[in-house]
Write a protein that holds these residues in place. Structure first.
Motif, PDB file in Angstrom:
ATOM      1  N   ASP A 195      -3.174   5.139  -0.898  1.00 16.17           N
ATOM      2  CA  ASP A 195      -4.228   4.375  -0.245  1.00 16.17           C
ATOM      3  C   ASP A 195      -4.701   5.073   1.021  1.00 16.17           C
ATOM      4  O   ASP A 195      -5.881   5.031   1.360  1.00 16.17           O
ATOM      5  CB  ASP A 195      -3.718   2.976   0.098  1.00 16.17           C
ATOM      6  CG  ASP A 195      -3.368   2.210  -1.160  1.00 16.17           C
ATOM      7  OD1 ASP A 195      -4.306   1.866  -1.885  1.00 16.17           O
ATOM      8  OD2 ASP A 195      -2.170   2.007  -1.434  1.00 16.17           O
ATOM      9  N   LYS A 196      -3.742   5.692   1.744  1.00 22.91           N
ATOM     10  CA  LYS A 196      -4.120   6.387   2.968  1.00 22.91           C
ATOM     11  C   LYS A 196      -3.203   7.583   3.175  1.00 22.91           C
ATOM     12  O   LYS A 196      -2.008   7.520   2.856  1.00 22.91           O
ATOM     13  CB  LYS A 196      -3.958   5.465   4.177  1.00 22.91           C
ATOM     14  CG  LYS A 196      -5.108   4.519   4.368  1.00 22.91           C
ATOM     15  CD  LYS A 196      -4.903   3.748   5.649  1.00 22.91           C
ATOM     16  CE  LYS A 196      -5.874   2.586   5.725  1.00 22.91           C
ATOM     17  NZ  LYS A 196      -5.400   1.560   6.635  1.00 22.91           N
ATOM     18  N   LYS A 245       0.829  -1.205   0.000  1.00 26.39           N
ATOM     19  CA  LYS A 245       0.000   0.000   0.000  1.00 26.39           C
ATOM     20  C   LYS A 245       0.863   1.253   0.000  1.00 26.39           C
ATOM     21  O   LYS A 245       1.950   1.260   0.574  1.00 26.39           O
ATOM     22  CB  LYS A 245      -0.871   0.006   1.245  1.00 26.39           C
ATOM     23  CG  LYS A 245      -2.057  -0.908   1.119  1.00 26.39           C
ATOM     24  CD  LYS A 245      -3.075  -0.607   2.186  1.00 26.39           C
ATOM     25  CE  LYS A 245      -4.372  -1.319   1.875  1.00 26.39           C
ATOM     26  NZ  LYS A 245      -5.201  -1.507   3.033  1.00 26.39           N
ATOM     27  N   LYS A 246       0.367   2.320  -0.623  1.00 18.71           N
ATOM     28  CA  LYS A 246       1.093   3.603  -0.609  1.00 18.71           C
ATOM     29  C   LYS A 246       0.459   4.491   0.455  1.00 18.71           C
ATOM     30  O   LYS A 246      -0.721   4.832   0.354  1.00 18.71           O
ATOM     31  CB  LYS A 246       1.009   4.266  -1.987  1.00 18.71           C
ATOM     32  CG  LYS A 246       1.891   3.574  -3.038  1.00 18.71           C
ATOM     33  CD  LYS A 246       1.523   4.029  -4.429  1.00 18.71           C
ATOM     34  CE  LYS A 246       2.152   5.372  -4.800  1.00 18.71           C
ATOM     35  NZ  LYS A 246       3.573   5.290  -5.096  1.00 18.71           N
TER      36      LYS A 246
END
Ligand code: ATP
Ligand code: MG
Length: 361
Positions: A37-38, A2-3
């Motif tokens: 992603d967050k 995830k980024k």
């Protein structure tokens, strides 16, 4: 993988245009790019207390100022988690464990901490909390498994320290933490925007700032009083653009289209610089142009701020909700950390059964 982004600011004052070009503007672009992603944006109040232990009221008052600055620049609570560091107790716990992985000599070598100690006259008596803040920053970054940290150049040694802690932790306890990358501004003038006094860095602590929430008149006055080339006394004198703060700000803020709008005699910043270097161009004309450029950039920010100021309870609600989400994310990492460090005694039935057997023998 995830980024994930983590970054933030200390609530030691309102945010200034150095924060804006160094990190804030980039965050908004990254947020709106949709490729992360967050995104976690932290108001670092616990860190602010490391050198403001006796000014809790200052820190408390500036929480809302920084939150307003965030929202007015376009950080969107629907897309980014805005939260307050001290409310996430997991971060302290992580720091406590990371302290075992860092030597005093390593902290003493950190060039940013060295210069900040000097700036605060802490040489004779450095608070331990301040001395160890790079460790606490490692906790902030790793608690959220951040892959990307968009910050100004002064933060480079902190990210390096974090990467070292991650490598050490993973080597000792097994692959658990994520090594982050620093994301620096791509425009060189934005890496470390100087203060209006020409000092190396615009900083709340140095009182040389143009704030995002300054009134148009404040901005104009600060620009007109800015440091330029001290040898450029008369208009006809040749001037220097290197180290000339007004030109550094133009490097950071001006765009091609600003010339047609505010200074049509020149086609580009290169032309303006060439004239200044030749002589015959006065500081006042350049400063007036910079003022117009800055006002154009700051006006929408100022206007959005006014809207949010009408609903302060709503802003606190955004922060509270952000803290809840941040705590959930940090809690998950903490579970993994405790497990890796073998301090998860009560969730570990294998351990308990093993001990039962050992004592039965
Ligand atoms: P303080 O004096 O309290 O340390 P500060 O002005 O240095 O305040 P911070 O809250 O420490 O601000 O920094 C927040 C973020 O803004 C960091 O990512 C930092 O790299 C960036 N930043 C701060 N000042 C500048 C500047 N002058 N130019 C570019 N980036 C900056
Ligand atoms: Mg700082």
């Amino acid at each position: 993988m995830k980024k994930i982004i983590l970054t933030g600011d200390r609530p030691t004052g309102r945010l200034h245009i150095g924060h804006y070009v160094g990190s804030l503007k980039r965050r908004v672009e990254l947020q709106n790019s949709g490729i992360y992603d967050k995104i976690f944006i932290m108001i670092a109040d616990a860190q602010a207390l490391t050198d403001n232990a006796d000014c809790p009221e200052k820190v408390r008052q500036n929480i809302i100022e920084v939150a307003l600055d965030y929202l007015s620049c376009g950080l969107d609570p629907e897309k980014s988690v805005l939260f307050i560091q001290s409310q996430i107790a997991e971060l302290c716990e992580l720091s406590f464990y990371y302290m075992n992985l860092v030597t005093v000599a390593r902290l003493q070598r950190n060039p940013t901490v060295k210069s900040e100690i000097q700036m605060r006259n802490f040489e004779a008596s450095i608070p331990v909390g301040f001395f160890t803040y790079p460790i606490s920053q490692a906790s902030d970054i790793t608690a959220f498994k951040a892959t990307t940290v968009p910050v100004g150049e002064d933060q480079e040694p902190m990210i390096e320290q974090t990467r070292e802690i991650v490598r050490k932790f993973n080597a000792v306890y097994g692959e658990t933490l994520v090594e982050p990358e620093i994301l620096l501004p791509d425009n060189e003038a934005c890496l470390r925007l100087p203060g209006t006094d020409g000092k190396a860095k615009m900083s709340k602590s140095l009182n040389n700032c143009i704030y995002l929430s300054d009134t148009p008149e404040d901005v104009r006055k600060k620009v007109m009083g800015m440091y330029t080339d001290p040898d450029h006394v008369r208009v006809e004198d040749p001037g220097k653009v290197e180290g000339n703060t007004v030109f550094t700000y133009l490097d950071a803020f001006s765009k091609q289209e600003h010339f047609a709008r505010y200074l049509p005699d020149y086609a580009s910043l290169d032309e303006l610089k060439a004239h200044y270097k030749r002589g015959g161009l006065g500081d006042v004309k350049v400063k007036k142009f910079l003022n117009a450029v800055l006002q154009e950039e700051l006006e929408p920010i100022r206007n959005r701020r006014k809207e949010y100021e009408k609903d302060i309870a709503g802003v606190y609600h955004i922060l509270q909700e952000g803290c809840r989400k941040a705590q959930e994310a940090a809690g998950e990492t903490l579970d993994e950390v405790r497990k890796a460090m073998k301090i998860n005694y009560f969730d570990d039935m294998d351990l308990i059964n093993e001990q039962i057997k050992r004592f039965q023998q």
